[in-house]
Write a protein that holds these residues in place. Structure first.
Motif, PDB file in Angstrom:
ATOM      1  N   PRO A   2      -2.217 -10.760  -7.342  1.00  0.00           N
ATOM      2  CA  PRO A   2      -2.966  -9.701  -6.666  1.00  0.00           C
ATOM      3  C   PRO A   2      -2.160  -9.090  -5.513  1.00  0.00           C
ATOM      4  O   PRO A   2      -1.533  -9.806  -4.737  1.00  0.00           O
ATOM      5  CB  PRO A   2      -4.206 -10.428  -6.149  1.00  0.00           C
ATOM      6  CG  PRO A   2      -4.375 -11.575  -7.096  1.00  0.00           C
ATOM      7  CD  PRO A   2      -2.971 -11.989  -7.458  1.00  0.00           C
ATOM      8  N   GLY A   3      -2.162  -7.768  -5.459  1.00  0.00           N
ATOM      9  CA  GLY A   3      -1.412  -7.057  -4.434  1.00  0.00           C
ATOM     10  C   GLY A   3      -0.051  -6.579  -4.887  1.00  0.00           C
ATOM     11  O   GLY A   3       0.574  -5.759  -4.217  1.00  0.00           O
ATOM     12  N   SER A   4       0.431  -7.088  -6.019  1.00  0.00           N
ATOM     13  CA  SER A   4       1.711  -6.605  -6.548  1.00  0.00           C
ATOM     14  C   SER A   4       1.612  -5.114  -6.829  1.00  0.00           C
ATOM     15  O   SER A   4       0.552  -4.602  -7.189  1.00  0.00           O
ATOM     16  CB  SER A   4       2.059  -7.316  -7.857  1.00  0.00           C
ATOM     17  OG  SER A   4       2.231  -8.687  -7.657  1.00  0.00           O
ATOM     18  N   ILE A   5       2.718  -4.422  -6.691  1.00  0.00           N
ATOM     19  CA  ILE A   5       2.760  -2.994  -6.983  1.00  0.00           C
ATOM     20  C   ILE A   5       3.180  -2.824  -8.440  1.00  0.00           C
ATOM     21  O   ILE A   5       4.218  -3.329  -8.862  1.00  0.00           O
ATOM     22  CB  ILE A   5       3.735  -2.264  -6.046  1.00  0.00           C
ATOM     23  CG1 ILE A   5       3.259  -2.427  -4.603  1.00  0.00           C
ATOM     24  CG2 ILE A   5       3.859  -0.802  -6.435  1.00  0.00           C
ATOM     25  CD1 ILE A   5       4.242  -1.948  -3.572  1.00  0.00           C
ATOM     26  N   LEU A   6       2.344  -2.117  -9.201  1.00  0.00           N
ATOM     27  CA  LEU A   6       2.624  -1.861 -10.608  1.00  0.00           C
ATOM     28  C   LEU A   6       2.993  -0.391 -10.777  1.00  0.00           C
ATOM     29  O   LEU A   6       2.353   0.485 -10.191  1.00  0.00           O
ATOM     30  CB  LEU A   6       1.408  -2.184 -11.473  1.00  0.00           C
ATOM     31  CG  LEU A   6       0.860  -3.611 -11.381  1.00  0.00           C
ATOM     32  CD1 LEU A   6      -0.303  -3.785 -12.342  1.00  0.00           C
ATOM     33  CD2 LEU A   6       1.929  -4.637 -11.661  1.00  0.00           C
ATOM     34  N   VAL A   7       4.013  -0.131 -11.589  1.00  0.00           N
ATOM     35  CA  VAL A   7       4.496   1.227 -11.838  1.00  0.00           C
ATOM     36  C   VAL A   7       4.316   1.521 -13.322  1.00  0.00           C
ATOM     37  O   VAL A   7       4.777   0.751 -14.174  1.00  0.00           O
ATOM     38  CB  VAL A   7       5.982   1.371 -11.443  1.00  0.00           C
ATOM     39  CG1 VAL A   7       6.468   2.787 -11.683  1.00  0.00           C
ATOM     40  CG2 VAL A   7       6.209   0.939  -9.997  1.00  0.00           C
ATOM     41  N   PHE A  22      -1.939  -0.978  -6.978  1.00  0.00           N
ATOM     42  CA  PHE A  22      -1.902  -2.403  -6.651  1.00  0.00           C
ATOM     43  C   PHE A  22      -2.648  -3.206  -7.715  1.00  0.00           C
ATOM     44  O   PHE A  22      -3.774  -2.857  -8.098  1.00  0.00           O
ATOM     45  CB  PHE A  22      -2.560  -2.654  -5.291  1.00  0.00           C
ATOM     46  CG  PHE A  22      -1.818  -2.031  -4.157  1.00  0.00           C
ATOM     47  CD1 PHE A  22      -0.690  -2.645  -3.632  1.00  0.00           C
ATOM     48  CD2 PHE A  22      -2.238  -0.833  -3.613  1.00  0.00           C
ATOM     49  CE1 PHE A  22       0.006  -2.064  -2.583  1.00  0.00           C
ATOM     50  CE2 PHE A  22      -1.556  -0.245  -2.557  1.00  0.00           C
ATOM     51  CZ  PHE A  22      -0.436  -0.866  -2.049  1.00  0.00           C
ATOM     52  N   TYR A  23      -2.033  -4.299  -8.163  1.00  0.00           N
ATOM     53  CA  TYR A  23      -2.643  -5.182  -9.153  1.00  0.00           C
ATOM     54  C   TYR A  23      -3.908  -5.808  -8.587  1.00  0.00           C
ATOM     55  O   TYR A  23      -3.908  -6.377  -7.502  1.00  0.00           O
ATOM     56  CB  TYR A  23      -1.649  -6.274  -9.548  1.00  0.00           C
ATOM     57  CG  TYR A  23      -2.205  -7.326 -10.469  1.00  0.00           C
ATOM     58  CD1 TYR A  23      -2.143  -7.162 -11.846  1.00  0.00           C
ATOM     59  CD2 TYR A  23      -2.784  -8.480  -9.971  1.00  0.00           C
ATOM     60  CE1 TYR A  23      -2.643  -8.130 -12.706  1.00  0.00           C
ATOM     61  CE2 TYR A  23      -3.294  -9.452 -10.821  1.00  0.00           C
ATOM     62  CZ  TYR A  23      -3.222  -9.272 -12.183  1.00  0.00           C
ATOM     63  OH  TYR A  23      -3.715 -10.233 -13.023  1.00  0.00           O
ATOM     64  N   TYR A  31      -4.197  -3.546 -17.388  1.00  0.00           N
ATOM     65  CA  TYR A  31      -4.147  -3.955 -15.986  1.00  0.00           C
ATOM     66  C   TYR A  31      -5.212  -3.147 -15.247  1.00  0.00           C
ATOM     67  O   TYR A  31      -5.420  -1.977 -15.537  1.00  0.00           O
ATOM     68  CB  TYR A  31      -2.779  -3.663 -15.365  1.00  0.00           C
ATOM     69  CG  TYR A  31      -1.681  -4.533 -15.887  1.00  0.00           C
ATOM     70  CD1 TYR A  31      -1.635  -5.883 -15.572  1.00  0.00           C
ATOM     71  CD2 TYR A  31      -0.678  -4.006 -16.688  1.00  0.00           C
ATOM     72  CE1 TYR A  31      -0.616  -6.689 -16.052  1.00  0.00           C
ATOM     73  CE2 TYR A  31       0.338  -4.810 -17.174  1.00  0.00           C
ATOM     74  CZ  TYR A  31       0.356  -6.148 -16.854  1.00  0.00           C
ATOM     75  OH  TYR A  31       1.363  -6.946 -17.331  1.00  0.00           O
ATOM     76  N   HIS A  32      -5.872  -3.766 -14.304  1.00  0.00           N
ATOM     77  CA  HIS A  32      -6.859  -3.098 -13.462  1.00  0.00           C
ATOM     78  C   HIS A  32      -6.173  -2.897 -12.116  1.00  0.00           C
ATOM     79  O   HIS A  32      -5.786  -3.859 -11.454  1.00  0.00           O
ATOM     80  CB  HIS A  32      -8.126  -3.942 -13.361  1.00  0.00           C
ATOM     81  CG  HIS A  32      -8.718  -4.196 -14.708  1.00  0.00           C
ATOM     82  ND1 HIS A  32      -9.794  -3.503 -15.177  1.00  0.00           N
ATOM     83  CD2 HIS A  32      -8.343  -5.038 -15.711  1.00  0.00           C
ATOM     84  CE1 HIS A  32     -10.075  -3.919 -16.402  1.00  0.00           C
ATOM     85  NE2 HIS A  32      -9.202  -4.848 -16.748  1.00  0.00           N
ATOM     86  N   VAL A  33      -5.984  -1.623 -11.755  1.00  0.00           N
ATOM     87  CA  VAL A  33      -5.102  -1.238 -10.665  1.00  0.00           C
ATOM     88  C   VAL A  33      -5.864  -0.439  -9.612  1.00  0.00           C
ATOM     89  O   VAL A  33      -6.577   0.508  -9.939  1.00  0.00           O
ATOM     90  CB  VAL A  33      -3.934  -0.386 -11.231  1.00  0.00           C
ATOM     91  CG1 VAL A  33      -3.002   0.067 -10.142  1.00  0.00           C
ATOM     92  CG2 VAL A  33      -3.173  -1.165 -12.278  1.00  0.00           C
ATOM     93  N   ARG A  56       6.572  -4.803  -8.730  1.00  0.00           N
ATOM     94  CA  ARG A  56       7.326  -5.019  -7.486  1.00  0.00           C
ATOM     95  C   ARG A  56       6.590  -5.978  -6.566  1.00  0.00           C
ATOM     96  O   ARG A  56       5.373  -5.948  -6.460  1.00  0.00           O
ATOM     97  CB  ARG A  56       7.531  -3.692  -6.755  1.00  0.00           C
ATOM     98  CG  ARG A  56       8.322  -2.670  -7.530  1.00  0.00           C
ATOM     99  CD  ARG A  56       9.746  -3.149  -7.720  1.00  0.00           C
ATOM    100  NE  ARG A  56      10.526  -2.220  -8.488  1.00  0.00           N
ATOM    101  CZ  ARG A  56      11.584  -1.599  -8.017  1.00  0.00           C
ATOM    102  NH1 ARG A  56      11.997  -1.789  -6.786  1.00  0.00           N
ATOM    103  NH2 ARG A  56      12.245  -0.768  -8.798  1.00  0.00           N
ATOM    104  N   TRP A  57       7.369  -6.814  -5.876  1.00  0.00           N
ATOM    105  CA  TRP A  57       6.860  -7.746  -4.873  1.00  0.00           C
ATOM    106  C   TRP A  57       7.973  -7.927  -3.845  1.00  0.00           C
ATOM    107  O   TRP A  57       9.128  -8.096  -4.222  1.00  0.00           O
ATOM    108  CB  TRP A  57       6.502  -9.086  -5.513  1.00  0.00           C
ATOM    109  CG  TRP A  57       5.837 -10.005  -4.555  1.00  0.00           C
ATOM    110  CD1 TRP A  57       6.411 -11.061  -3.910  1.00  0.00           C
ATOM    111  CD2 TRP A  57       4.487  -9.964  -4.105  1.00  0.00           C
ATOM    112  NE1 TRP A  57       5.497 -11.672  -3.100  1.00  0.00           N
ATOM    113  CE2 TRP A  57       4.301 -11.017  -3.187  1.00  0.00           C
ATOM    114  CE3 TRP A  57       3.410  -9.121  -4.377  1.00  0.00           C
ATOM    115  CZ2 TRP A  57       3.093 -11.248  -2.558  1.00  0.00           C
ATOM    116  CZ3 TRP A  57       2.206  -9.364  -3.753  1.00  0.00           C
ATOM    117  CH2 TRP A  57       2.057 -10.419  -2.854  1.00  0.00           C
TER     118      TRP A  57
END
Length: 77
Positions: A2-7, A22-23, A31-33, A56-57
């Motif tokens: 949770p909180g990871s940045i998804l592109v 954000f994941y 994915y629910h973003v 990204r993290w």
């Protein structure tokens, strides 16, 4: 995590348009973003896992979590 940045790609995988959020959680195919420009509001959108380009993290911050599954996949019959 949770909180990871998804592109994600939008329009074409090789195009310049995309979506970043954000994941929050995930299901088998999505994915629910959490994003800030989804229907002109801050909302949670469901995006296909096939559209994911990158996750990204920050390297300087330790990972202290795991995936949040909304439903477990069914075992094979």
């Amino acid at each position: 995590m949770p909180g990871s940045i998804l592109v994600f790609w939008r329009g074409s995988p090789r195009g310049w348009n995309g979506h970043v959020g954000f994941y929050v959680s995930e299901s088998a195919g999505h994915y629910h973003v959490l994003g800030g420009n989804q229907s002109n509001a801050v909302t949670t959108a469901k995006l296909s896992k096939r559209r994911l380009l990158d996750i990204r993290w920050p390297e300087s911050y330790p990972v202290k979590g795991e995936r949040v599954l909304l439903s477990l996949p069914h075992p094979p019959l």
